[in-house]
Design an enzyme around this catalytic site. Sequence first.
Site: not given
Length: 111
Positions: A3, A29, A45, A81, A87, A92, A94, A96
């Site tokens: 990934c 990002d 992961h 998400n 979305g 992997h 994460h 935001h």
Amino acid sequence: MECIFCKIVKGEIPSKKVNENEKFLAFHDINPIAPIHILIIPKEHYEKFDNTPNEIFNEMASFIKDTAKKLGISDYRLITNNGKGAGQEVFHLHIHMVANPNGTLKWPKLV
Ligand code: 5GP
Ligand code: ZN
């Protein structure tokens, strides 16, 4: 195939890092939706929030707070998400971190 965030962890894909320790990484990002838009990931992961052991989140919370400190921000929003329908595009885990240090963040309509 590995990934893309695992490749970022290994340095095989470049990223603008803002914080790192042995277990977690925070980087900008590539397509920011706010003046500050950071992705915070465990180096290990896990596909998404649902698949991640609860124990991870204790240390991850400290790392997130430390990342905010390093960025010099006190006000920020955290989003994850969980699944395609929410979305998620990179599978992997994460979180935001988004912020607008010179104003406020809106709360948009999502549908
Ligand atoms: P998701 O939709 O899965 O919650 O979020 C994936 C995020 O990863 C998106 O905000 C997207 O802009 C970001 N992203 C995708 N590929 C890359 C990349 O190669 N580098 C960086 N820094 N961010 C990426
Ligand atoms: Zn991965």
